[in-house]
Write a protein that holds these residues in place. Structure first.
Motif, PDB file in Angstrom:
ATOM      1  N   SER A  93      15.902  52.796  59.664  1.00 49.05           N
ATOM      2  CA  SER A  93      17.028  53.075  58.770  1.00 49.05           C
ATOM      3  C   SER A  93      17.958  51.867  58.714  1.00 49.05           C
ATOM      4  O   SER A  93      18.559  51.495  59.732  1.00 49.05           O
ATOM      5  CB  SER A  93      17.806  54.307  59.262  1.00 49.05           C
ATOM      6  N   ARG A  94      18.090  51.277  57.547  1.00 53.11           N
ATOM      7  CA  ARG A  94      18.960  50.113  57.416  1.00 53.11           C
ATOM      8  C   ARG A  94      20.414  50.476  57.706  1.00 53.11           C
ATOM      9  O   ARG A  94      21.157  49.693  58.304  1.00 53.11           O
ATOM     10  CB  ARG A  94      18.832  49.503  56.024  1.00 53.11           C
ATOM     11  N   SER A  95      20.822  51.672  57.310  1.00 51.91           N
ATOM     12  CA  SER A  95      22.209  52.081  57.552  1.00 51.91           C
ATOM     13  C   SER A  95      22.475  52.268  59.039  1.00 51.91           C
ATOM     14  O   SER A  95      23.571  51.975  59.525  1.00 51.91           O
ATOM     15  CB  SER A  95      22.518  53.381  56.795  1.00 51.91           C
ATOM     16  N   SER A  96      21.480  52.741  59.791  1.00 48.45           N
ATOM     17  CA  SER A  96      21.636  52.915  61.235  1.00 48.45           C
ATOM     18  C   SER A  96      21.778  51.557  61.923  1.00 48.45           C
ATOM     19  O   SER A  96      22.617  51.378  62.808  1.00 48.45           O
ATOM     20  CB  SER A  96      20.436  53.673  61.807  1.00 48.45           C
ATOM     21  N   ILE A  97      20.975  50.593  61.501  1.00 47.32           N
ATOM     22  CA  ILE A  97      21.067  49.237  62.055  1.00 47.32           C
ATOM     23  C   ILE A  97      22.418  48.621  61.708  1.00 47.32           C
ATOM     24  O   ILE A  97      23.085  48.024  62.562  1.00 47.32           O
ATOM     25  CB  ILE A  97      19.923  48.356  61.507  1.00 47.32           C
ATOM     26  N   ALA A  98      22.816  48.758  60.452  1.00 48.40           N
ATOM     27  CA  ALA A  98      24.080  48.177  60.003  1.00 48.40           C
ATOM     28  C   ALA A  98      25.258  48.767  60.769  1.00 48.40           C
ATOM     29  O   ALA A  98      26.204  48.054  61.141  1.00 48.40           O
ATOM     30  CB  ALA A  98      24.254  48.409  58.506  1.00 48.40           C
ATOM     31  N   LYS A  99      25.204  50.059  61.027  1.00 54.47           N
ATOM     32  CA  LYS A  99      26.293  50.707  61.778  1.00 54.47           C
ATOM     33  C   LYS A  99      26.373  50.149  63.201  1.00 54.47           C
ATOM     34  O   LYS A  99      27.473  49.885  63.721  1.00 54.47           O
ATOM     35  CB  LYS A  99      26.079  52.220  61.828  1.00 54.47           C
ATOM     36  N   ALA A 100      25.204  49.951  63.839  1.00 57.72           N
ATOM     37  CA  ALA A 100      25.201  49.404  65.203  1.00 57.72           C
ATOM     38  C   ALA A 100      25.775  47.993  65.229  1.00 57.72           C
ATOM     39  O   ALA A 100      26.559  47.643  66.116  1.00 57.72           O
ATOM     40  CB  ALA A 100      23.773  49.409  65.749  1.00 57.72           C
ATOM     41  N   LEU A 101      25.401  47.181  64.258  1.00 54.38           N
ATOM     42  CA  LEU A 101      25.911  45.809  64.197  1.00 54.38           C
ATOM     43  C   LEU A 101      27.408  45.794  63.929  1.00 54.38           C
ATOM     44  O   LEU A 101      28.161  45.013  64.527  1.00 54.38           O
ATOM     45  CB  LEU A 101      25.181  45.034  63.101  1.00 54.38           C
ATOM     46  N   THR A 102      27.858  46.664  63.038  1.00 54.63           N
ATOM     47  CA  THR A 102      29.271  46.715  62.672  1.00 54.63           C
ATOM     48  C   THR A 102      30.124  47.246  63.813  1.00 54.63           C
ATOM     49  O   THR A 102      31.193  46.701  64.131  1.00 54.63           O
ATOM     50  CB  THR A 102      29.466  47.586  61.420  1.00 54.63           C
ATOM     51  N   ASP A 103      29.659  48.321  64.444  1.00 50.95           N
ATOM     52  CA  ASP A 103      30.447  48.951  65.510  1.00 50.95           C
ATOM     53  C   ASP A 103      30.545  48.065  66.749  1.00 50.95           C
ATOM     54  O   ASP A 103      31.596  48.009  67.401  1.00 50.95           O
ATOM     55  CB  ASP A 103      29.837  50.302  65.893  1.00 50.95           C
ATOM     56  N   THR A 104      29.444  47.400  67.100  1.00 51.73           N
ATOM     57  CA  THR A 104      29.443  46.597  68.333  1.00 51.73           C
ATOM     58  C   THR A 104      30.004  45.199  68.119  1.00 51.73           C
ATOM     59  O   THR A 104      30.434  44.552  69.072  1.00 51.73           O
ATOM     60  CB  THR A 104      28.016  46.463  68.889  1.00 51.73           C
ATOM     61  N   LYS A 105      29.966  44.715  66.862  1.00 50.28           N
ATOM     62  CA  LYS A 105      30.386  43.337  66.553  1.00 50.28           C
ATOM     63  C   LYS A 105      29.635  42.315  67.423  1.00 50.28           C
ATOM     64  O   LYS A 105      30.182  41.280  67.817  1.00 50.28           O
ATOM     65  CB  LYS A 105      31.900  43.172  66.711  1.00 50.28           C
ATOM     66  N   ALA A 106      28.387  42.632  67.722  1.00 50.77           N
ATOM     67  CA  ALA A 106      27.583  41.789  68.605  1.00 50.77           C
ATOM     68  C   ALA A 106      27.339  40.415  67.980  1.00 50.77           C
ATOM     69  O   ALA A 106      26.994  40.308  66.807  1.00 50.77           O
ATOM     70  CB  ALA A 106      26.255  42.457  68.911  1.00 50.77           C
ATOM     71  N   VAL A 107      27.514  39.382  68.791  1.00 47.54           N
ATOM     72  CA  VAL A 107      27.255  38.015  68.335  1.00 47.54           C
ATOM     73  C   VAL A 107      25.940  37.484  68.903  1.00 47.54           C
ATOM     74  O   VAL A 107      25.399  36.494  68.410  1.00 47.54           O
ATOM     75  CB  VAL A 107      28.409  37.075  68.742  1.00 47.54           C
ATOM     76  N   ALA A 108      25.453  38.126  69.955  1.00 49.20           N
ATOM     77  CA  ALA A 108      24.166  37.771  70.552  1.00 49.20           C
ATOM     78  C   ALA A 108      23.266  38.998  70.476  1.00 49.20           C
ATOM     79  O   ALA A 108      23.632  40.080  70.958  1.00 49.20           O
ATOM     80  CB  ALA A 108      24.339  37.340  72.005  1.00 49.20           C
ATOM     81  N   ILE A 109      22.095  38.841  69.862  1.00 47.50           N
ATOM     82  CA  ILE A 109      21.225  39.985  69.595  1.00 47.50           C
ATOM     83  C   ILE A 109      19.801  39.653  70.034  1.00 47.50           C
ATOM     84  O   ILE A 109      19.297  38.561  69.757  1.00 47.50           O
ATOM     85  CB  ILE A 109      21.243  40.350  68.099  1.00 47.50           C
ATOM     86  N   PHE A 110      19.174  40.591  70.706  1.00 43.02           N
ATOM     87  CA  PHE A 110      17.766  40.457  71.091  1.00 43.02           C
ATOM     88  C   PHE A 110      16.991  41.612  70.467  1.00 43.02           C
ATOM     89  O   PHE A 110      17.407  42.765  70.562  1.00 43.02           O
ATOM     90  CB  PHE A 110      17.610  40.472  72.608  1.00 43.02           C
ATOM     91  N   LEU A 111      15.864  41.287  69.842  1.00 46.00           N
ATOM     92  CA  LEU A 111      15.040  42.304  69.191  1.00 46.00           C
ATOM     93  C   LEU A 111      13.609  42.213  69.686  1.00 46.00           C
ATOM     94  O   LEU A 111      13.000  41.137  69.672  1.00 46.00           O
ATOM     95  CB  LEU A 111      15.059  42.117  67.669  1.00 46.00           C
ATOM     96  N   VAL A 112      13.069  43.329  70.123  1.00 47.65           N
ATOM     97  CA  VAL A 112      11.644  43.435  70.433  1.00 47.65           C
ATOM     98  C   VAL A 112      11.156  44.752  69.842  1.00 47.65           C
ATOM     99  O   VAL A 112      11.856  45.765  69.886  1.00 47.65           O
ATOM    100  CB  VAL A 112      11.389  43.374  71.956  1.00 47.65           C
TER     101      VAL A 112
END
Length: 276
Positions: A93-112
């Motif tokens: 879900s793009r909206s679920s990902i966007a919400k996580a990025l927006t809420d956390t304001k993460a500048v360092a991200i790891f994806l696996v």
């Protein structure tokens, strides 16, 4: 003097609880003052995500968030740092990902990500379809990253744990080279689907983020993991259990191996340099 009263004991206990809360809040404030910024790990329930989470906390990122498709997948939270904040995110879900990025304001991200390979006797989904599903999931993730960037303008560095696009590599070899590797397409036309989908998605991410100068992506390709000997490549005993055979087609060639725990040191170092 007589024994302490019940009210006195309760007051002392209450004071100790307040003191612990105060110390915990002071520690959080100190961490926030010296932190490198918020971080977000997708796939925190897996081996790679767990080790990266430990590395980011040790390196000074705060707060560190761990994302998983379901909190039920995180069976043992004791294997994670106490300060990690867990959240559920649907990578489909793009909206679920966007919400996580927006809420956390993460500048360092790891994806696996994991390829959801179908059972051998399953007629519901082919290996090629599993590859396409994973490719679309990763593509969807990076589309969401760009979408959020257009809204908040935050600088972000994403490290994507990927693998080689074997299908593309094979297509670029001359016939003699391709024959020597002896990698044949499967019945559905896929070529090492649990690699190729990730590899194709990594190429997509590099091209997409060229239009967003404040976003950077590092494609991290891992060699054979030692932990595979506890899973897909577990050694199998003979009948007398006097010899064990490694269930991996290593051949006569040397092969690089890697401990997943090394990610705790490698990922923070990569994040120090956006050019990597």
């Amino acid at each position: 003097p007589g024994p302490p009263s019940a009210s006195g004991i309760l007051a002392a206990d209450h004071w100790r609880i307040l003191r612990r809360h105060s110390q915990a809040n002071e520690q959080k404030d100190q961490m926030a003052d010296t932190a490198l910024g918020p971080a977000l790990v997708f796939g925190v329930s897996g081996d790679q995500g767990r080790e990266v989470t430990h590395g980011l906390v040790s390196a000074g990122y705060y707060p560190v968030h761990g994302a998983t498709s379901s909190l039920d997948h995180v069976e043992d939270t004791s294997s994670l740092p106490d300060s990690v904040q867990l959240l559920e995110v649907d990578l489909g879900s793009r909206s679920s990902i966007a919400k996580a990025l927006t809420d956390t304001k993460a500048v360092a991200i790891f994806l696996v990500t994991t390829t959801d390979l179908p059972p051998e006797d399953s007629a519901m989904c082919s290996l090629k379809e599993a590859e396409e599903f994973e490719y679309d999931t990763i593509k969807n993730f990076f589309d969401a990253v760009v979408e959020v960037y257009k809204s908040d303008g935050l600088t972000r560095h994403i490290i994507f744990s990927t693998l080689d696009d074997v299908e593309r590599i094979m297509s670029e070899l001359d016939p003699d080279q391709a024959d020597s590797l002896d990698i044949e397409p499967l019945d559905d036309g896929s070529i090492v689907p649990h690699y190729s989908g990730k590899g194709r998605a990594g190429t997509y991410a590099l091209q997409l983020l060229e239009s967003a100068p404040e976003l950077s992506v590092t494609l991290l390709t891992l060699p054979f993991l030692h932990s595979n000997f506890l899973a897909s490549a577990i050694p199998l005993p003979n009948e007398g259990q006097t010899q064990w055979t490694i269930s991996a087609c290593l051949g006569d060639a040397a092969i690089d191996m890697f401990s997943v725990s090394d990610l705790a040191h490698i990922v923070p170092k990569i994040l120090e340099n956006r050019e990597l």
